[in-house]
Scaffold this active site. Structure first.
Site, PDB file in Angstrom:
ATOM      1  N   TYR A  71      17.386   9.841  25.039  1.00 44.49           N
ATOM      2  CA  TYR A  71      16.514   8.853  25.359  1.00 44.49           C
ATOM      3  C   TYR A  71      14.970   9.363  25.073  1.00 44.49           C
ATOM      4  CZ  TYR A  71      14.228   4.663  27.063  1.00 44.49           C
ATOM      5  OH  TYR A  71      13.105   3.298  27.202  1.00 44.49           O
ATOM      6  N   PHE A 123      -8.174  -3.950   6.158  1.00 38.99           N
ATOM      7  CA  PHE A 123      -7.032  -3.754   6.231  1.00 38.99           C
ATOM      8  C   PHE A 123      -6.501  -4.498   6.778  1.00 38.99           C
ATOM      9  CE2 PHE A 123      -1.985  -2.814   6.195  1.00 38.99           C
ATOM     10  CZ  PHE A 123      -2.285  -3.149   4.842  1.00 38.99           C
ATOM     11  N   THR A 124      -5.706  -5.432   6.292  1.00 36.02           N
ATOM     12  CA  THR A 124      -4.502  -6.490   7.086  1.00 36.02           C
ATOM     13  C   THR A 124      -4.454  -6.753   8.518  1.00 36.02           C
ATOM     14  OG1 THR A 124      -2.648  -5.988   6.371  1.00 36.02           O
ATOM     15  CG2 THR A 124      -4.008  -7.962   5.002  1.00 36.02           C
ATOM     16  N   ASP A 214      -7.970   5.210   9.403  1.00 34.98           N
ATOM     17  CA  ASP A 214      -6.345   5.449   8.538  1.00 34.98           C
ATOM     18  C   ASP A 214      -5.787   6.470   7.822  1.00 34.98           C
ATOM     19  OD1 ASP A 214      -4.075   4.044   7.641  1.00 34.98           O
ATOM     20  OD2 ASP A 214      -5.429   2.113   7.865  1.00 34.98           O
ATOM     21  N   LYS A 257       4.414   5.516   4.227  1.00 29.29           N
ATOM     22  CA  LYS A 257       3.331   5.306   3.225  1.00 29.29           C
ATOM     23  C   LYS A 257       3.572   6.795   2.983  1.00 29.29           C
ATOM     24  CE  LYS A 257       1.954   1.540   4.068  1.00 29.29           C
ATOM     25  NZ  LYS A 257       1.030   0.945   4.906  1.00 29.29           N
ATOM     26  N   ARG A 381      -3.408  -9.805  -3.564  1.00 31.63           N
ATOM     27  CA  ARG A 381      -3.978  -9.202  -2.457  1.00 31.63           C
ATOM     28  C   ARG A 381      -5.862  -9.822  -3.094  1.00 31.63           C
ATOM     29  NH1 ARG A 381      -2.182  -5.403   1.295  1.00 31.63           N
ATOM     30  NH2 ARG A 381      -1.623  -8.083   1.986  1.00 31.63           N
ATOM     31  N   PHE A 448      -0.833 -14.283   4.493  1.00 36.30           N
ATOM     32  CA  PHE A 448       0.219 -14.156   3.105  1.00 36.30           C
ATOM     33  C   PHE A 448       1.422 -13.571   2.670  1.00 36.30           C
ATOM     34  CE2 PHE A 448       0.361 -10.000   3.990  1.00 36.30           C
ATOM     35  CZ  PHE A 448      -0.818  -9.242   4.868  1.00 36.30           C
TER      36      PHE A 448
HETATM   37  C1  LIG Z   1       0.327  -0.247   5.456  1.00 38.43           C
HETATM   38  C2  LIG Z   1      -0.692   0.194   5.947  1.00 38.43           C
HETATM   39  C3  LIG Z   1      -1.104  -0.131   7.291  1.00 38.43           C
HETATM   40  C4  LIG Z   1       0.074  -0.617   7.910  1.00 38.43           C
HETATM   41  O1  LIG Z   1       1.180   0.921   8.596  1.00 38.43           O
HETATM   42  P1  LIG Z   1       2.526  -0.149   8.614  1.00 38.43           P
HETATM   43  O2  LIG Z   1       3.212   0.994   8.930  1.00 38.43           O
HETATM   44  O3  LIG Z   1       2.696  -1.321   7.687  1.00 38.43           O
HETATM   45  O4  LIG Z   1       2.287  -1.240   9.947  1.00 38.43           O
HETATM   46  C5  LIG Z   1      -2.259   0.226   7.858  1.00 38.43           C
HETATM   47  N1  LIG Z   1      -2.982  -0.061   7.142  1.00 38.43           N
HETATM   48  C6  LIG Z   1      -2.946   0.593   5.533  1.00 38.43           C
HETATM   49  C7  LIG Z   1      -4.310   1.457   5.044  1.00 38.43           C
HETATM   50  C8  LIG Z   1      -2.229   0.418   5.201  1.00 38.43           C
HETATM   51  O5  LIG Z   1      -1.770  -0.058   3.344  1.00 38.43           O
END
Ligand SMILES: *Cc1c(COP(=O)(O)O)cnc(C)c1O
Length: 456
Positions: A71, A123-124, A214, A257, A381, A448
């Site tokens: 933990y 970004f969203t 980011d 990613k 998009r 979306f």
């Molecule tokens: C995917 C993404 C995020 C958010 O990450 P998650 O792991 O999906 O929560 C933030 N910024 C960018 C540019 C992304 O492509």
């Protein structure tokens, strides 16, 4: 242009199935013309996203068995921490279940309501958390990023005069931080140059403003710097990477990613006080600061994946496989966002469907048609992803109205890219049949993901 062969061989496979066109029509209707609502089993080649869809290596799978599921104080946390400290150069790390977990924490601790966050395009999820914590997001990306056909090596760069004007207008105290995305997803995976990062650092430092990256696709960005920026032709990816982050105070990372895993993320920073605040908050949303919503094995896979992502053969193939698809579409006259970015090829729906107005949701409809014609799943998009202005309730009207064909890492081959391209080229020849859509269900936030549509 040469495209390198896959720098891996295949040890385990998943069988693909292609439904008939009649079945695909039924599936898209029951999904409300939203490709997010299709079931994976009904998709042939899945280019919805490169997020969490990575194929892990044998070494990562072996690492899964090294999961220390304590933990607190898991061995895998320390492995991840030391890997990130070495590669990124930041002092403190907090794991999170994925990137938006890190965005949530950073936005809560670094924003005072009423402040501004400047960024190179939104970004969203990132903007959502910034706005939820009272910030006003201001886009300071260079103008050409909004132009699908402007060909530039570093289309993701911040426009320094826009940033400077913002600081002058609002006052440095009212800027929470600069959020610099490397690469810029919404602009088509466009990279940011090292000279721009350096200049952003110099400008913000003069005003005492923090810069958080980011870092989601930071390895892809490092590859583009090596490929395109003078002086970096022979620099190892890891050195470029290290220099990039030397111009930041911290970063949010989606491990799904560029860490080559299926789940995970983290938040990094150098400031001890900020770290203290984040550690207090992470237990509310994610878990103990030494696991942050992840299993020990997830942190192990992420630590191993990060190092694999830095290998030149890996990242060169990654970026060039995406480019292969883009080149093939372009050669056939299909309108795409240029130059092709690091993770996806973006179809320009405005030019693909010139007979549709933006309010008729051309990119949403194009993505649905691609599924029906080819079994390939892509995503919108454009105006649907952009959402509405919180104050006025009006739709945002982004200049870029695109369909994203996103390539999962190490999953598909060049032959799959050929199938995708051939299907889209065929659809392009009958594009006047693509009809406009309207919402029949519209969620209040991040619409979306779960919205439903019908033909006008
Ligand atoms: C995917 C993404 C995020 C958010 O990450 P998650 O792991 O999906 O929560 C933030 N910024 C960018 C540019 C992304 O492509």
């Amino acid at each position: 242009m040469s495209y390198p062969a896959e720098p891996f061989r295949i040890k385990s496979v998943e069988t693909l199935t292609l439904l008939s066109k009649e079945e695909r029509v039924k599936k898209i209707i029951s999904a409300g013309y939203n490709t997010f609502l299709l079931n994976s089993r009904d998709v042939y080649i899945d280019l919805l996203t490169d997020s969490g869809t990575n194929a892990m290596s044998d070494k990562q799978w072996a690492g899964i068995m090294l999961g220390d599921e304590a933990y607190a104080g898991s061995e895998n946390f320390f492995h991840l921490e030391s890997t990130v400290q070495e590669l990124f150069g930041f002092r403190y790390l907090v794991p999170t279940h994925q990137g938006r977990g890190a965005e949530n924490l950073l936005s809560q601790v670094a924003i005072t309501p009423g402040q501004f966050v400047a960024g190179n395009m939104y970004f969203t999820t990132t903007r959502y958390h910034q706005e939820k914590n009272g910030a006003v997001f201001v886009d300071v990306i260079r103008d050409e990023a909004h132009d699908a056909s402007a060909i530039l090596p570093f289309k993701g760069d911040i426009d320094l005069s826009k940033l400077e004007t913002l600081i002058e207008d609002k006052g440095a105290n009212n800027i929470a931080y600069v959020c610099l995305a490397v690469t810029v997803n919404m602009a088509g995976g466009q990279p940011v140059s090292m000279s721009n990062m350096r200049a952003v650092r110099a400008l913000t430092q003069r005003h005492g403003i923090k810069v958080y990256y980011d870092a989601t696709r930071c390895v892809e960005n490092a590859y583009f710097i090596r490929e395109r920026e003078a002086g970096y032709e022979n620099t190892p990816i890891s050195d470029i990477f290290h220099e990039m982050f030397s111009y930041a105070d911290g970063c949010t990372m989606s491990g799904k990613k560029d860490c080559l895993v299926n789940i995970g993320g983290f938040l990094c920073m150098n400031d001890e006080k900020l770290f203290g605040a984040v550690r207090e908050l992470v237990v509310v949303y994610e878990g103990m600061p030494s696991y942050g919503g992840l299993a020990g094995r997830d942190m192990e896979a992420m630590a191993i994946g990060l190092r694999e992502a830095m290998q030149f053969e890996y990242i060169e193939h990654r970026v060039k496989q995406v480019r292969y698809l883009g080149d093939k579409l372009k050669a056939a006259g299909i309108p795409i966002v240029e130059p092709v970015g690091g993770h996806a090829v973006f179809l320009d729906a405005r030019r693909f469907c010139p007979h549709l107005q933006q309010e008729q949701l051309p990119a949403q409809s194009l993505a649905a048609s691609i599924y029906v014609e080819t079994g390939v799943r892509a995503m919108e998009r454009g105006i649907v992803s952009s959402g509405r202005n919180k104050e006025t309730g009006e739709n945002y009207h982004p200049k870029l109205e695109t369909v994203r064909l996103t390539i999962p890492r190490r999953v598909y081959t060049y032959a799959h890219m050929d199938r995708v391209a051939d299907g889209i080229i065929e659809l392009f020849n009958r594009r006047e049949n693509i009809r406009g859509l309207r919402f029949i269900y519209e969620p209040k936030q991040l619409r979306f993901f779960t919205a439903r549509f019908e033909y006008l």
